[in-house]
Scaffold this active site. Structure first.
Site, PDB file in Angstrom:
ATOM      1  N   HIS A 156     -90.435-112.896 -88.396  1.00  0.00           N
ATOM      2  CA  HIS A 156     -91.621-112.029 -88.473  1.00  0.00           C
ATOM      3  C   HIS A 156     -91.926-111.553 -89.897  1.00  0.00           C
ATOM      4  O   HIS A 156     -93.041-111.739 -90.390  1.00  0.00           O
ATOM      5  CB  HIS A 156     -91.390-110.837 -87.550  1.00  0.00           C
ATOM      6  CG  HIS A 156     -92.543-109.895 -87.413  1.00  0.00           C
ATOM      7  ND1 HIS A 156     -93.701-110.239 -86.759  1.00  0.00           N
ATOM      8  CD2 HIS A 156     -92.710-108.612 -87.827  1.00  0.00           C
ATOM      9  CE1 HIS A 156     -94.539-109.206 -86.777  1.00  0.00           C
ATOM     10  NE2 HIS A 156     -93.956-108.210 -87.428  1.00  0.00           N
ATOM     11  N   TYR A 449     -98.693-117.000 -86.071  1.00  0.00           N
ATOM     12  CA  TYR A 449     -99.235-117.533 -84.817  1.00  0.00           C
ATOM     13  C   TYR A 449     -99.240-119.056 -84.964  1.00  0.00           C
ATOM     14  O   TYR A 449    -100.276-119.711 -84.913  1.00  0.00           O
ATOM     15  CB  TYR A 449    -100.639-116.995 -84.542  1.00  0.00           C
ATOM     16  CG  TYR A 449    -100.714-115.494 -84.362  1.00  0.00           C
ATOM     17  CD1 TYR A 449     -99.592-114.763 -83.953  1.00  0.00           C
ATOM     18  CD2 TYR A 449    -101.890-114.786 -84.565  1.00  0.00           C
ATOM     19  CE1 TYR A 449     -99.654-113.386 -83.786  1.00  0.00           C
ATOM     20  CE2 TYR A 449    -101.960-113.414 -84.393  1.00  0.00           C
ATOM     21  CZ  TYR A 449    -100.835-112.719 -84.013  1.00  0.00           C
ATOM     22  OH  TYR A 449    -100.909-111.350 -83.841  1.00  0.00           O
TER      23      TYR A 449
HETATM   24  P1  FDA Z   1     -87.908-117.401 -84.616  1.00  0.00           P
HETATM   25  O1  FDA Z   1     -86.476-117.084 -84.586  1.00  0.00           O
HETATM   26  O2  FDA Z   1     -88.429-118.355 -83.586  1.00  0.00           O
HETATM   27  O3  FDA Z   1     -88.318-117.880 -86.066  1.00  0.00           O
HETATM   28  C1  FDA Z   1     -89.632-118.199 -86.470  1.00  0.00           C
HETATM   29  C2  FDA Z   1     -89.592-119.083 -87.712  1.00  0.00           C
HETATM   30  O4  FDA Z   1     -88.892-118.420 -88.764  1.00  0.00           O
HETATM   31  C3  FDA Z   1     -88.836-120.401 -87.502  1.00  0.00           C
HETATM   32  O5  FDA Z   1     -89.377-121.379 -88.344  1.00  0.00           O
HETATM   33  C4  FDA Z   1     -87.439-120.063 -87.931  1.00  0.00           C
HETATM   34  O6  FDA Z   1     -86.652-121.172 -88.298  1.00  0.00           O
HETATM   35  C5  FDA Z   1     -87.695-119.136 -89.097  1.00  0.00           C
HETATM   36  N1  FDA Z   1     -86.611-118.153 -89.245  1.00  0.00           N
HETATM   37  C6  FDA Z   1     -86.192-117.266 -88.315  1.00  0.00           C
HETATM   38  N2  FDA Z   1     -85.199-116.530 -88.804  1.00  0.00           N
HETATM   39  C7  FDA Z   1     -84.971-116.957 -90.060  1.00  0.00           C
HETATM   40  C8  FDA Z   1     -84.037-116.574 -91.057  1.00  0.00           C
HETATM   41  N3  FDA Z   1     -83.160-115.612 -90.847  1.00  0.00           N
HETATM   42  N4  FDA Z   1     -84.046-117.248 -92.227  1.00  0.00           N
HETATM   43  C9  FDA Z   1     -84.937-118.244 -92.447  1.00  0.00           C
HETATM   44  N5  FDA Z   1     -85.853-118.632 -91.533  1.00  0.00           N
HETATM   45  C10 FDA Z   1     -85.870-118.002 -90.348  1.00  0.00           C
HETATM   46  N6  FDA Z   1     -96.721-111.326 -84.866  1.00  0.00           N
HETATM   47  C11 FDA Z   1     -97.318-110.270 -85.482  1.00  0.00           C
HETATM   48  O7  FDA Z   1     -97.576-110.314 -86.685  1.00  0.00           O
HETATM   49  N7  FDA Z   1     -97.604-109.144 -84.770  1.00  0.00           N
HETATM   50  C12 FDA Z   1     -97.316-109.015 -83.453  1.00  0.00           C
HETATM   51  O8  FDA Z   1     -97.594-107.972 -82.861  1.00  0.00           O
HETATM   52  C13 FDA Z   1     -96.688-110.120 -82.792  1.00  0.00           C
HETATM   53  N8  FDA Z   1     -96.393-110.073 -81.461  1.00  0.00           N
HETATM   54  C14 FDA Z   1     -95.782-111.146 -80.834  1.00  0.00           C
HETATM   55  C15 FDA Z   1     -95.500-111.109 -79.459  1.00  0.00           C
HETATM   56  C16 FDA Z   1     -94.889-112.186 -78.826  1.00  0.00           C
HETATM   57  C17 FDA Z   1     -94.562-112.094 -77.353  1.00  0.00           C
HETATM   58  C18 FDA Z   1     -94.594-113.356 -79.566  1.00  0.00           C
HETATM   59  C19 FDA Z   1     -93.967-114.548 -78.888  1.00  0.00           C
HETATM   60  C20 FDA Z   1     -94.878-113.404 -80.923  1.00  0.00           C
HETATM   61  C21 FDA Z   1     -95.484-112.320 -81.578  1.00  0.00           C
HETATM   62  N9  FDA Z   1     -95.809-112.360 -82.939  1.00  0.00           N
HETATM   63  C22 FDA Z   1     -96.402-111.275 -83.544  1.00  0.00           C
HETATM   64  C23 FDA Z   1     -95.518-113.570 -83.733  1.00  0.00           C
HETATM   65  C24 FDA Z   1     -94.200-113.435 -84.467  1.00  0.00           C
HETATM   66  O9  FDA Z   1     -94.389-112.634 -85.613  1.00  0.00           O
HETATM   67  C25 FDA Z   1     -93.690-114.816 -84.921  1.00  0.00           C
HETATM   68  O10 FDA Z   1     -93.517-115.641 -83.815  1.00  0.00           O
HETATM   69  C26 FDA Z   1     -92.397-114.685 -85.734  1.00  0.00           C
HETATM   70  O11 FDA Z   1     -92.239-115.811 -86.553  1.00  0.00           O
HETATM   71  C27 FDA Z   1     -91.213-114.516 -84.827  1.00  0.00           C
HETATM   72  O12 FDA Z   1     -90.034-114.303 -85.525  1.00  0.00           O
HETATM   73  P2  FDA Z   1     -88.641-114.578 -84.756  1.00  0.00           P
HETATM   74  O13 FDA Z   1     -87.560-114.306 -85.698  1.00  0.00           O
HETATM   75  O14 FDA Z   1     -88.663-113.862 -83.430  1.00  0.00           O
HETATM   76  O15 FDA Z   1     -88.810-116.105 -84.409  1.00  0.00           O
END
Ligand code: FDA
Length: 508
Positions: A156, A449
């Protein structure tokens, strides 16, 4: 086998912290499928035909990540890093090439320093865990990030990140002070040792292209002890079209303490016994009490007819629960739950709007919505702080001149290819219909997104010019600098996926 070689390499290179049975999960181990499934927010890819990781690593310590990078490179494996697993296209746990998942679920500590108004947040923490930890120390501090508490801060923050405090304080990425990242050579770098270009790139350019993020240092922001929320629903019969139309002229101009987003969906239909119609929900946070909000709204958006009785005063952390859909009085502990209560198959796309869409344009959207079932259009207002930050300050370029962001979302309940294809086709048609009404050259999109329809890299030989097509949609002019940084820090493109930044070649 590759796994044996990898395990052997890990045992040589990790420090004695590593108890391989606890952190390395092979397909035959009991926790493998648990970790594979638990944080997939879009379970569209949970079927037998998708390729699975050779193993899943759940590190407790940085040294295990360093070893994993080294050993993956040696074995010719790719790494998918997962923090919260919310990637819309599953890029944190899917790959065509042989790969491992590094899942940061155990690296989720949040340390809040209220005196200093900062916090260190490990990448595997969720937004809910962060908001919860802040609220345990203060109820006049918050952080401007996304609305859904199960989102991980690793993905995020590195993609931008916005929510209800966007108009007052900008993106999550705008409020990052420092970070720890492990690079392709296994070095642990902070802001000082990585330098300003790489530090710039990971605040909006997506972390996955540059290394593995371990933690962020963030600047907390001040929130008043009392905030006000309201949600006003209007159907077409109650004048929704005119109100949505009018909102476009005021939402980005309002006082920066007011955030009013709109959620459009279709309601009614056979199961409810009511006529199908479109409902627009005006969903709002005001940083102050109701006595201040009512006159402000009366002046700037009287058409909505907001009254004190529509509003509820609460603390900022209670507003976090409100926006996440929990009832008033719910325990804050729900913020610590890592799994979204309402997981379903979905496809989403995004747009930026620079000129208000005429009423007939909106009516065309309603027409299409009434032909589908579980569909949403979320309109998030910009303006305020976003107008004061230049397009090149961070890789996220969608600043002044954007009235609002649109997210289109279609969900479905049966995961069969034919059914999925039908819904995906529907959203693509809607997207095509929207073209005249939204940003052009490029038609901009929000990285978080993620939408692979915009274009993907050739996995064997990612090219800058090919990636330019989708890269400029997410990053506009910043795409060049991202590719330049990538060439400096990962010239052989080890950290790659379908939409990672390719290294800028020498000639270009
Ligand atoms: P995830 O783990 O799937 O990672 C996403 C990407 O980042 C991948 O390419 C991954 O490899 C990379 N990554 C993850 N961790 C990493 C790390 N430590 N180092 C390097 N790369 C890394 N957005 C927003 O701006 N406002 C909002 O209110 C919302 N609400 C929302 C609700 C729901 C239900 C969903 C499914 C999604 C959102 N989002 C959002 C979108 C969200 O910001 C986006 O999907 C993020 O990338 C999610 O981060 P995660 O770490 O959860 O995802």
């Amino acid at each position: 086998t590759v796994n044996d070689h990898f395990l052997q390499c890990m045992s040589i290179h990790s420090t004695p912290h590593a108890k391989s049975a606890q952190i390395i999960h092979q397909p035959n181990s009991s926790l493998y499928s648990y970790f594979l499934q638990s944080s997939q927010q879009n379970p569209r890819w949970l079927n037998a035909s998708t390729s699975k990781p050779l193993l899943i690593l759940t590190p407790f310590h940085e040294s295990e990540i360093q070893a994993a990078i080294l050993c993956s490179r040696k074995q010719g494996l790719q790494i998918r890093t997962r923090s919260g697993g919310h990637d819309y296209e599953g890029l944190s746990y899917l790959s065509e090439a042989p790969f491992i998942i590094v899942d940061l679920i155990y690296l989720g500590t949040v340390s809040v320093d209220i005196e200093d108004e900062t916090a260190w947040v490990q990448a595997g923490a969720t937004l809910g865990e962060l908001y919860y930890s802040i609220s345990m120390k203060s109820h006049i501090h918050g952080f401007p990030a996304g609305i859904c508490p199960t989102v991980g801060v690793g993905g995020h923050f590195s993609g931008g990140g916005f929510g209800t405090l966007l108009r007052k304080y900008g993106l999550a990425a705008d409020n990052i002070l420092d970070a720890y990242l492990i690079d392709v050579n296994g070095r642990i770098l902070n802001r000082e040792s990585m330098g300003e270009s790489l530090f710039w790139a990971i605040r909006g350019g997506g972390g996955a292209s540059f290394g593995i993020l371990v933690s962020w240092k963030i600047k907390l922001v001040r929130v008043p002890p009392t905030v006000t929320v309201f949600t006003i629903h209007k159907t077409l019969e109650q004048g929704a079209t005119k109100l949505v139309h009018r909102w476009q002229y005021v939402a980005d101009q309002l006082h920066e303490d007011i955030f009013i987003r709109i959620i459009i969906q279709d309601v009614g239909g056979q199961s409810s016994g009511k006529k199908m119609t479109i409902q627009a929900s005006f969903n709002s946070l005001f940083l102050g009490g109701v006595d201040k909000l009512i006159p402000l709204m009366g002046k700037s958006f009287p058409e909505l007819g907001l009254q004190a009785g529509d509003c509820t005063e609460m603390t900022w952390i209670e507003s976090v629960l409100y926006f996440a859909g929990f009832p008033r009085g719910n325990s804050l502990d729900v913020l610590l739950n890592r799994t979204h209560p309402d997981r379903s198959y979905f496809k989403a796309k995004s747009d930026y709007v620079k000129e208000p869409i005429p009423e007939v344009g909106l009516e065309g959207v309603w027409e299409r919505f009434l032909k589908e079932q579980i569909v949403f259009m979320i309109m998030d207002p910009y303006g305020g702080r976003m107008n004061k930050i230049s397009e090149s300050e961070l890789p996220f370029p969608h600043r002044k001149g954007n009235l609002y962001n649109i997210q289109y979302l279609v969900k479905w309940e049966v995961n069969e290819a034919k059914i999925s294809n039908k819904h995906v086709h529907w959203i693509r048609m809607l997207f095509q219909y929207m073209r005249p009404f939204v940003s052009k050259s490029p038609r901009a999109a929000y990285l978080n997104y993620r939408d692979l329809d915009l274009g993907i890299n050739n996995q064997d030989n990612a090219s800058y010019s090919q990636a330019w097509v989708w890269g400029t949609k997410y990053f506009k002019g910043n795409f060049f600098r991202l590719a330049w940084v990538k060439a400096k820090v990962d010239p052989d493109n080890f950290f790659r996926n379908e939409q990672s930044i390719p290294p800028l070649p020498h000639m270009e």
